[in-house]
Design a protein around this motif. Structure first.
Motif, PDB file in Angstrom:
ATOM      1  N   GLY A  30       0.813  -1.221   0.000  1.00  0.00           N
ATOM      2  CA  GLY A  30       0.000   0.000   0.000  1.00  0.00           C
ATOM      3  C   GLY A  30       0.842   1.265   0.000  1.00  0.00           C
ATOM      4  N   ALA A  31       2.125   1.161  -0.356  1.00  0.00           N
ATOM      5  CA  ALA A  31       3.006   2.333  -0.364  1.00  0.00           C
ATOM      6  C   ALA A  31       2.658   3.241  -1.544  1.00  0.00           C
ATOM      7  N   ALA A  32       2.770   4.550  -1.311  1.00  0.00           N
ATOM      8  CA  ALA A  32       2.543   5.510  -2.399  1.00  0.00           C
ATOM      9  C   ALA A  32       3.871   5.935  -3.029  1.00  0.00           C
ATOM     10  N   ARG A  33       4.964   5.766  -2.294  1.00  0.00           N
ATOM     11  CA  ARG A  33       6.281   6.183  -2.766  1.00  0.00           C
ATOM     12  C   ARG A  33       7.333   5.161  -2.369  1.00  0.00           C
ATOM     13  N   ALA A  34       8.399   5.135  -3.161  1.00  0.00           N
ATOM     14  CA  ALA A  34       9.507   4.236  -2.836  1.00  0.00           C
ATOM     15  C   ALA A  34      10.827   4.960  -3.032  1.00  0.00           C
ATOM     16  N   PRO A  44      14.141  -2.893 -11.066  1.00  0.00           N
ATOM     17  CA  PRO A  44      12.826  -3.055 -11.694  1.00  0.00           C
ATOM     18  C   PRO A  44      11.882  -1.920 -11.316  1.00  0.00           C
ATOM     19  N   ASP A  45      10.792  -1.868 -12.020  1.00  0.00           N
ATOM     20  CA  ASP A  45       9.751  -0.878 -11.752  1.00  0.00           C
ATOM     21  C   ASP A  45       9.138  -1.126 -10.373  1.00  0.00           C
ATOM     22  N   THR A  46       8.917  -0.039  -9.644  1.00  0.00           N
ATOM     23  CA  THR A  46       8.262  -0.180  -8.330  1.00  0.00           C
ATOM     24  C   THR A  46       6.748  -0.015  -8.438  1.00  0.00           C
ATOM     25  N   GLY A  47       6.282   0.599  -9.537  1.00  0.00           N
ATOM     26  CA  GLY A  47       4.848   0.847  -9.709  1.00  0.00           C
ATOM     27  C   GLY A  47       4.364   2.100  -9.021  1.00  0.00           C
ATOM     28  N   VAL A  48       5.250   2.779  -8.287  1.00  0.00           N
ATOM     29  CA  VAL A  48       4.846   4.011  -7.581  1.00  0.00           C
ATOM     30  C   VAL A  48       5.906   5.082  -7.835  1.00  0.00           C
ATOM     31  N   GLU A  49       5.614   6.308  -7.363  1.00  0.00           N
ATOM     32  CA  GLU A  49       6.591   7.392  -7.498  1.00  0.00           C
ATOM     33  C   GLU A  49       7.892   6.982  -6.790  1.00  0.00           C
ATOM     34  N   THR A  50       9.008   7.105  -7.490  1.00  0.00           N
ATOM     35  CA  THR A  50      10.244   6.507  -6.973  1.00  0.00           C
ATOM     36  C   THR A  50      11.426   7.468  -7.058  1.00  0.00           C
ATOM     37  N   LEU A  51      12.220   7.472  -5.993  1.00  0.00           N
ATOM     38  CA  LEU A  51      13.517   8.143  -6.007  1.00  0.00           C
ATOM     39  C   LEU A  51      14.582   7.053  -6.059  1.00  0.00           C
ATOM     40  N   LEU A  52      15.458   7.132  -7.062  1.00  0.00           N
ATOM     41  CA  LEU A  52      16.545   6.151  -7.174  1.00  0.00           C
ATOM     42  C   LEU A  52      17.826   6.777  -6.647  1.00  0.00           C
ATOM     43  N   LEU A  53      18.375   6.203  -5.583  1.00  0.00           N
ATOM     44  CA  LEU A  53      19.612   6.722  -4.983  1.00  0.00           C
ATOM     45  C   LEU A  53      20.756   5.772  -5.293  1.00  0.00           C
ATOM     46  N   GLY A  97      10.201  13.186   0.890  1.00  0.00           N
ATOM     47  CA  GLY A  97       8.873  13.160   1.508  1.00  0.00           C
ATOM     48  C   GLY A  97       8.385  11.758   1.814  1.00  0.00           C
ATOM     49  N   LEU A  98       9.313  10.851   2.052  1.00  0.00           N
ATOM     50  CA  LEU A  98       8.938   9.465   2.362  1.00  0.00           C
ATOM     51  C   LEU A  98       8.225   9.419   3.713  1.00  0.00           C
ATOM     52  N   THR A  99       7.088   8.778   3.765  1.00  0.00           N
ATOM     53  CA  THR A  99       6.342   8.667   5.033  1.00  0.00           C
ATOM     54  C   THR A  99       6.433   7.246   5.570  1.00  0.00           C
ATOM     55  N   ARG A 100       5.916   7.075   6.766  1.00  0.00           N
ATOM     56  CA  ARG A 100       5.979   5.769   7.420  1.00  0.00           C
ATOM     57  C   ARG A 100       5.213   4.692   6.645  1.00  0.00           C
ATOM     58  N   SER A 101       4.273   5.112   5.790  1.00  0.00           N
ATOM     59  CA  SER A 101       3.525   4.081   5.042  1.00  0.00           C
ATOM     60  C   SER A 101       4.139   3.815   3.669  1.00  0.00           C
ATOM     61  N   ASP A 102       5.304   4.414   3.404  1.00  0.00           N
ATOM     62  CA  ASP A 102       5.984   4.155   2.132  1.00  0.00           C
ATOM     63  C   ASP A 102       6.992   3.018   2.289  1.00  0.00           C
ATOM     64  N   VAL A 103       7.885   2.882   1.298  1.00  0.00           N
ATOM     65  CA  VAL A 103       8.792   1.725   1.315  1.00  0.00           C
ATOM     66  C   VAL A 103      10.189   2.118   0.827  1.00  0.00           C
ATOM     67  N   LEU A 150      15.498   2.674  11.241  1.00  0.00           N
ATOM     68  CA  LEU A 150      15.582   3.882  12.073  1.00  0.00           C
ATOM     69  C   LEU A 150      14.685   5.010  11.577  1.00  0.00           C
ATOM     70  N   TYR A 151      14.439   5.069  10.278  1.00  0.00           N
ATOM     71  CA  TYR A 151      13.676   6.177   9.719  1.00  0.00           C
ATOM     72  C   TYR A 151      12.230   6.115  10.221  1.00  0.00           C
ATOM     73  N   HIS A 152      11.789   7.198  10.843  1.00  0.00           N
ATOM     74  CA  HIS A 152      10.436   7.234  11.434  1.00  0.00           C
ATOM     75  C   HIS A 152      10.195   6.035  12.351  1.00  0.00           C
ATOM     76  N   ARG A 153      11.241   5.595  13.012  1.00  0.00           N
ATOM     77  CA  ARG A 153      11.236   4.420  13.901  1.00  0.00           C
ATOM     78  C   ARG A 153      10.809   3.139  13.187  1.00  0.00           C
ATOM     79  N   GLY A 154      11.012   3.118  11.873  1.00  0.00           N
ATOM     80  CA  GLY A 154      10.777   1.861  11.165  1.00  0.00           C
ATOM     81  C   GLY A 154       9.838   2.003   9.993  1.00  0.00           C
ATOM     82  N   ILE A 155      10.380   1.749   8.789  1.00  0.00           N
ATOM     83  CA  ILE A 155       9.586   1.818   7.555  1.00  0.00           C
ATOM     84  C   ILE A 155       9.838   0.506   6.797  1.00  0.00           C
ATOM     85  N   ALA A 156       8.864   0.101   6.003  1.00  0.00           N
ATOM     86  CA  ALA A 156       8.991  -1.183   5.286  1.00  0.00           C
ATOM     87  C   ALA A 156      10.202  -1.162   4.360  1.00  0.00           C
TER      88      ALA A 156
END
Ligand code: GLY
Length: 362
Positions: free
Chosen positions: A33-37, A49-58, A83-89, A108-114
């Motif tokens: 259910g992530a909106a961003r990756a 591969p494609d993530t299917g959502v708005e993506t930042l490639l680092l 702008g990655l939130t706790r419900s993103d990946v 560690l990010y936001h005390r834990g993100i997927a």
């Protein structure tokens, strides 16, 4: 394709293994259910591969030097700017050092993100990316700061393996070889995808029994006490899997010297390691006294010299092994110059990765 489930009390995920499984990433991200990756990749962009959502490639780098708190801070800063939130990946793509550092940033990010791992080395596919151990190094030592943070999925795409230099492939076989002595069937004649699946299935059952390394998980460190010492003593010229292979042969000999296993089982250690093309002798440049000193500082050493050893009741952690026995076994090991040991593998021809059918990212 194989899917190995890993079921913990409060978290469950699958490890998918096979050619092309990286392309399941969009489906995995969609299920989360992530909106961003944010994809942190130590490999070329076309491998991601494609993530299917708005993506930042680092872009990232594999290697122990990049496994630092500085890298974690830099990654988390990029997560904030995106702008990655706790419900993103977060997605990692690379070898074991990359899955380790990205896993810790996610913990560690936001005390834990997927986090979803796309391990690209054999070592990362059979071990580092599975089981939730994440860590970075301090100048005082390896993996001294870390967290248990389980991924939401692991995609072990065997297409990535065709890109590996022969020595990197061999590095992963060190971890597969030690599985022979901790409960896996004989994997030597199997195709690599089946070897990975069996190694991951074994690790999954061990982690399910002991996620936080309180006891049974120690068996995964078979061959590692001497292995870690050899990595340090050779200035990391002996790679982790190669060092574990020599450590596995040593563990067999030590168990024999302690009367825990018979001669045939001792010889099996050497034969299995050699049949994977791995080194089975001590680097001639190393000093047994130095190795004993390094082994006393092993993380698993609660008191004295501690080893994971085979025995009549199976593999277990054995404390307080007498130093003179350890030294005697080290003295009796075959020795060869380091350059000969690491040149022992049959050369394999790396091929380019098959082009990804979907590379577009939104
Ligand atoms: N690599 C050993 C473990 O995950 O416990």
């Amino acid at each position: 394709m194989a899917s190995i489930p890993l079921r913990l009390t409060d978290h469950a995920y699958d490890v998918h293994i096979g050619p092309g499984v990286r392309h399941r990433l969009a489906e995995v991200v969609g299920r989360l259910g992530a909106a961003r990756a944010v994809v942190v990749s130590a490999r070329p962009p076309e491998w991601v591969p494609d993530t299917g959502v708005e993506t930042l490639l680092l872009p990232a780098r594999d290697g122990e030097r990049a496994k630092s708190l500085g890298t974690v801070e830099r990654l988390c800063g990029e997560f904030v700017r995106f702008g990655l939130t706790r419900s993103d990946v977060v997605v990692s793509c690379g070898g074991g050092t990359t899955t380790d550092v990205v896993g810790l940033a996610a913990a560690l990010y936001h005390r834990g993100i997927a986090v979803v791992h796309l391990p690209t080395s054999l070592l990362a596919q059979v071990d580092a990316s599975v089981g939730g151990k994440t860590a970075v190094n301090l100048s005082a030592g390896k993996n001294l700061v870390g967290a248990y943070w389980q991924p939401s999925a692991v995609l072990c795409d065997t297409d990535y393996l065709s890109t590996l230099p022969p020595r990197e492939l061999l590095n992963g076989y060190g971890e597969i070889a030690r599985c022979h002595f901790i409960g896996a069937p004989d994997l030597r004649a199997l195709p690599v995808a089946d070897q990975i699946a069996a190694s991951v299935a074994l690790k999954a059952r061990v982690v399910e029994a002991d996620e936080r390394d309180a006891g049974p998980r120690h068996i995964l460190n078979y061959g590692h006490t001497l292995g870690h010492a050899l990595e340090k003593a050779t200035g990391f010229e002996l790679r982790h899997g190669e060092a574990v292979a020599v450590g596995t042969v040593f563990a067999g000999r030590l168990a024999g010297a302690l009367g825990r296993i018979d001669e045939a089982r001792v010889a099996e250690h050497r034969d299995v390691v050699r049949s994977y093309g791995l080194p089975a002798a001590l680097p001639a440049e190393t000093d047994p006294a130095d190795l004993v000193r390094l082994m006393r500082h092993d993380k698993k050493a609660v008191s004295g010299l501690t080893f994971v050893l085979d025995g009549p009741g199976g593999v277990e952690l054995v404390d307080d092994v007498p130093a003179e026995t350890v030294t005697g076994v080290l003295d009796g090991m075959p020795r060869a110059p380091l350059a000969d040991l690491v040149g022992a593998a049959e050369p394999l021809t790396p091929e380019p990765l098959a082009p990804a059918p979907e590379t577009a990212r939104s």
